[in-house]
Design a protein around this motif. Structure first.
Motif, PDB file in Angstrom:
ATOM      1  N   GLY A  76      56.063  69.630  25.120  1.00  0.00           N
ATOM      2  CA  GLY A  76      56.055  70.272  26.262  1.00  0.00           C
ATOM      3  C   GLY A  76      55.763  71.725  26.048  1.00  0.00           C
ATOM      4  O   GLY A  76      56.182  72.471  25.432  1.00  0.00           O
ATOM      5  N   PRO A  77      54.685  71.913  27.026  1.00  0.00           N
ATOM      6  CA  PRO A  77      54.208  73.442  26.752  1.00  0.00           C
ATOM      7  C   PRO A  77      55.369  74.496  27.042  1.00  0.00           C
ATOM      8  O   PRO A  77      55.216  75.467  26.466  1.00  0.00           O
ATOM      9  N   SER A  78      56.487  74.206  27.655  1.00  0.00           N
ATOM     10  CA  SER A  78      57.386  75.334  27.906  1.00  0.00           C
ATOM     11  C   SER A  78      58.003  75.774  26.766  1.00  0.00           C
ATOM     12  O   SER A  78      58.804  76.741  26.398  1.00  0.00           O
ATOM     13  N   VAL A  79      57.904  74.840  25.774  1.00  0.00           N
ATOM     14  CA  VAL A  79      58.524  75.039  24.222  1.00  0.00           C
ATOM     15  C   VAL A  79      57.909  76.441  23.784  1.00  0.00           C
ATOM     16  O   VAL A  79      58.785  77.378  23.309  1.00  0.00           O
ATOM     17  N   ALA A  80      56.684  76.601  24.065  1.00  0.00           N
ATOM     18  CA  ALA A  80      56.110  77.611  23.323  1.00  0.00           C
ATOM     19  C   ALA A  80      56.171  78.780  24.678  1.00  0.00           C
ATOM     20  O   ALA A  80      56.558  80.126  24.412  1.00  0.00           O
ATOM     21  N   SER A  81      55.584  78.539  25.904  1.00  0.00           N
ATOM     22  CA  SER A  81      55.664  79.781  26.747  1.00  0.00           C
ATOM     23  C   SER A  81      56.758  79.979  27.540  1.00  0.00           C
ATOM     24  O   SER A  81      57.000  81.174  28.023  1.00  0.00           O
ATOM     25  N   VAL A  82      58.029  79.385  27.347  1.00  0.00           N
ATOM     26  CA  VAL A  82      59.217  79.718  28.336  1.00  0.00           C
ATOM     27  C   VAL A  82      60.274  80.076  26.973  1.00  0.00           C
ATOM     28  O   VAL A  82      60.723  81.285  27.190  1.00  0.00           O
ATOM     29  N   TYR A  83      60.302  79.216  26.105  1.00  0.00           N
ATOM     30  CA  TYR A  83      61.252  79.257  25.013  1.00  0.00           C
ATOM     31  C   TYR A  83      60.798  80.160  23.796  1.00  0.00           C
ATOM     32  O   TYR A  83      61.598  80.505  23.006  1.00  0.00           O
ATOM     33  N   GLY A  84      59.567  80.351  23.842  1.00  0.00           N
ATOM     34  CA  GLY A  84      59.127  81.174  22.621  1.00  0.00           C
ATOM     35  C   GLY A  84      59.311  80.409  21.200  1.00  0.00           C
ATOM     36  O   GLY A  84      59.451  81.021  20.108  1.00  0.00           O
ATOM     37  N   ALA A  85      59.476  79.089  21.021  1.00  0.00           N
ATOM     38  CA  ALA A  85      59.709  78.485  19.740  1.00  0.00           C
ATOM     39  C   ALA A  85      58.543  78.258  18.952  1.00  0.00           C
ATOM     40  O   ALA A  85      57.297  78.436  19.429  1.00  0.00           O
ATOM     41  N   GLU A  86      58.637  78.376  17.675  1.00  0.00           N
ATOM     42  CA  GLU A  86      57.622  78.555  16.660  1.00  0.00           C
ATOM     43  C   GLU A  86      57.682  77.268  15.953  1.00  0.00           C
ATOM     44  O   GLU A  86      58.534  76.928  15.289  1.00  0.00           O
ATOM     45  N   LEU A  87      56.575  76.410  16.316  1.00  0.00           N
ATOM     46  CA  LEU A  87      56.590  75.110  15.893  1.00  0.00           C
ATOM     47  C   LEU A  87      56.186  74.829  14.244  1.00  0.00           C
ATOM     48  O   LEU A  87      55.125  75.687  14.070  1.00  0.00           O
ATOM     49  N   GLN A  88      56.833  73.810  13.858  1.00  0.00           N
ATOM     50  CA  GLN A  88      56.321  73.655  12.358  1.00  0.00           C
ATOM     51  C   GLN A  88      55.274  72.604  12.433  1.00  0.00           C
ATOM     52  O   GLN A  88      55.561  71.628  12.175  1.00  0.00           O
ATOM     53  N   VAL A  89      53.975  72.803  12.810  1.00  0.00           N
ATOM     54  CA  VAL A  89      53.041  71.986  12.845  1.00  0.00           C
ATOM     55  C   VAL A  89      51.610  72.157  11.910  1.00  0.00           C
ATOM     56  O   VAL A  89      50.531  71.638  12.268  1.00  0.00           O
ATOM     57  N   ALA A  90      51.987  72.634  10.599  1.00  0.00           N
ATOM     58  CA  ALA A  90      50.877  72.650   9.871  1.00  0.00           C
ATOM     59  C   ALA A  90      50.203  71.262   9.459  1.00  0.00           C
ATOM     60  O   ALA A  90      51.379  70.438   9.216  1.00  0.00           O
ATOM     61  N   GLY A  91      49.174  71.151   9.500  1.00  0.00           N
ATOM     62  CA  GLY A  91      48.630  69.747   9.200  1.00  0.00           C
ATOM     63  C   GLY A  91      48.572  68.886  10.496  1.00  0.00           C
ATOM     64  O   GLY A  91      48.123  67.523  10.394  1.00  0.00           O
ATOM     65  N   ALA A  92      48.730  69.405  11.390  1.00  0.00           N
ATOM     66  CA  ALA A  92      48.405  68.538  12.760  1.00  0.00           C
ATOM     67  C   ALA A  92      47.206  68.968  13.345  1.00  0.00           C
ATOM     68  O   ALA A  92      46.626  70.071  13.012  1.00  0.00           O
ATOM     69  N   LEU A  93      46.722  68.146  14.169  1.00  0.00           N
ATOM     70  CA  LEU A  93      45.467  68.440  15.168  1.00  0.00           C
ATOM     71  C   LEU A  93      46.047  68.546  16.506  1.00  0.00           C
ATOM     72  O   LEU A  93      46.640  67.744  17.107  1.00  0.00           O
ATOM     73  N   CYS A  94      46.202  69.675  17.278  1.00  0.00           N
ATOM     74  CA  CYS A  94      46.544  69.724  18.495  1.00  0.00           C
ATOM     75  C   CYS A  94      45.351  69.680  19.573  1.00  0.00           C
ATOM     76  O   CYS A  94      44.235  70.488  19.616  1.00  0.00           O
ATOM     77  N   LEU A  95      45.441  68.567  20.526  1.00  0.00           N
ATOM     78  CA  LEU A  95      44.249  68.451  21.358  1.00  0.00           C
ATOM     79  C   LEU A  95      44.801  68.855  22.711  1.00  0.00           C
ATOM     80  O   LEU A  95      46.085  68.445  23.109  1.00  0.00           O
ATOM     81  N   SER A  96      44.337  70.062  23.275  1.00  0.00           N
ATOM     82  CA  SER A  96      44.547  70.728  24.444  1.00  0.00           C
ATOM     83  C   SER A  96      43.817  70.201  25.473  1.00  0.00           C
ATOM     84  O   SER A  96      42.641  70.629  25.507  1.00  0.00           O
ATOM     85  N   VAL A  97      44.419  69.745  26.620  1.00  0.00           N
ATOM     86  CA  VAL A  97      43.450  69.016  27.477  1.00  0.00           C
ATOM     87  C   VAL A  97      43.908  69.571  29.050  1.00  0.00           C
ATOM     88  O   VAL A  97      44.806  69.623  29.588  1.00  0.00           O
ATOM     89  N   SER A  98      42.884  70.270  29.671  1.00  0.00           N
ATOM     90  CA  SER A  98      43.107  70.861  30.787  1.00  0.00           C
ATOM     91  C   SER A  98      41.722  70.740  31.606  1.00  0.00           C
ATOM     92  O   SER A  98      40.753  71.510  30.967  1.00  0.00           O
ATOM     93  N   GLN A  99      41.427  70.455  32.687  1.00  0.00           N
ATOM     94  CA  GLN A  99      40.030  70.295  33.546  1.00  0.00           C
ATOM     95  C   GLN A  99      39.646  71.693  33.544  1.00  0.00           C
ATOM     96  O   GLN A  99      38.598  72.180  33.400  1.00  0.00           O
ATOM     97  N   SER A 100      40.591  72.633  33.940  1.00  0.00           N
ATOM     98  CA  SER A 100      40.137  74.036  34.280  1.00  0.00           C
ATOM     99  C   SER A 100      40.263  75.036  33.023  1.00  0.00           C
ATOM    100  O   SER A 100      39.795  76.027  33.050  1.00  0.00           O
ATOM    101  N   GLY A 101      41.296  74.670  31.920  1.00  0.00           N
ATOM    102  CA  GLY A 101      41.433  75.401  30.983  1.00  0.00           C
ATOM    103  C   GLY A 101      42.228  76.774  31.196  1.00  0.00           C
ATOM    104  O   GLY A 101      42.221  77.744  30.685  1.00  0.00           O
TER     105      GLY A 101
END
Length: 342
Positions: A76-101
């Protein structure tokens, strides 16, 4: 093209050419994305998206898990944008998909993931967008301008761009070959006649069904019914629809079931027939259906690419349904092309 043709219809008809541009011009961007994916000891996948783009990520989730054996989570994008959580995602590939970006929450989650050590790849139609500038690599969609509010070209090219990346990571020559045959097959898919299904959709409620990668197509179809036709469409897995939702099925209730030529096809066909036996008007993209009506459909030569063809055929039909209901699909009420969510 007739002067009263909707922008949505024009853009549906442009899908084969858009996919051809992506496959012809996207090679160098793909190589950069593959390098990012492989640079961090890839252990799992994550995605950042909303709306149709999130449906594309559902499709890519199944493709990642079935092709690469790598779990993929929609964060959920709000995890970062609203709640400011720091995710433990080293070793992940994050695919961010948005037609407008442009959506700030997608950008912020991508920034958060990159800061935490994930590889980041943007899939967007605007390679100069904030999202593209935030990610390490970008897969431009090459879809050209998309003016209709309802995304069609960018949804399909998002599917193809993401699947192309996964196929390259896998080194799957049969899938890569199937992808490069898609433009011709999508042209055929856009010409499939689903008018029988369109004629059956006269009320304000229906179900769409899928399973596996086709679940994403069911989700997207339900959204498009809401967006363009003001129909309350609900998307269910064929594994779940008989567990409770079936209670509202009455005589003539419309159901569209999306199947690919994969291991889930017989199971979905069985559920489609079960609903038809209960009186529903069921239309399915599988020749295995016995009581449900079989919709014309294009098989692509690879089961993972079949859902891409199915959504193109659906788009042609849903534009027809909107017009039948006197609704302009280019200007859905309460909606605009770009929604920027914090």
């Amino acid at each position: 093209m007739p002067p009263n043709t909707t922008q949505m219809r024009q853009e549906i008809e442009e899908i084969p050419a858009a996919v051809d541009r992506l496959l012809s011009n996207g090679g160098s961007a793909l190589s950069a994305a593959v390098a990012v994916a492989r640079s961090g000891g890839l252990r799992f996948m994550m995605s950042a998206a909303r709306g149709s783009s999130d449906h594309a990520c559902t499709y890519l989730k199944y493709a990642s898990e079935l092709l690469l054996g790598l779990p993929m989570a929609s964060v959920g994008p709000s995890v970062a944008s609203v709640y400011g959580a720091e995710l433990q995602v080293a070793g992940a590939l994050c695919l961010s998909v948005s037609q407008s970006g442009q959506s700030p929450d997608i950008v912020e989650l991508t920034r958060n993931a990159r800061r935490a050590g994930a590889g980041t790849v943007a899939i967007t139609n605007d390679p100069a967008s904030p999202l593209a500038r935030t990610a390490e690599a970008t897969l431009p969609l090459h879809a050209g301008p998309e003016r209709s509010v309802a995304a069609t070209k960018t949804f399909v090219t998002s599917l193809v761009a993401g699947l192309w990346l996964l196929a390259e990571l896998k080194g799957d020559d049969s899938l890569l070959a199937a992808l490069h045959k898609l433009p011709e097959q999508l042209d055929a898919a856009a010409r499939c006649d689903w008018s029988a299904a369109a004629a059956a959709i006269t009320g304000s409620s229906l179900f769409t069904l899928g399973r596996g990668p086709s679940m994403a197509i069911s989700n997207e179809a339900a959204l498009k019914f809401k967006e363009t036709c003001q129909i309350h469409a609900e998307s269910y897995s064929s594994a779940e629809v008989l567990h409770g939702p079936v209670s509202i099925v009455a005589g003539g209730f419309p159901v569209i079931a999306f199947a690919a030529k994969d291991a889930a096809e017989p199971l979905l066909a069985e559920v489609a027939d079960t609903l038809a036996a209960k009186g529903a008007q069921v239309f399915a993209t599988t020749p295995l259906a016995k009581q449900a009506s079989v919709l014309p459909h294009v098989r692509t030569g690879h089961w993972l690419a079949d859902p891409v063809a199915a959504i193109v055929s659906f788009y042609t039909m849903v534009e027809q349904v909107a017009m039948q209901r006197g609704i302009n699909p280019d200007a859905p009420r309460h909606l605009r092309k770009v929604t920027e969510t914090v």
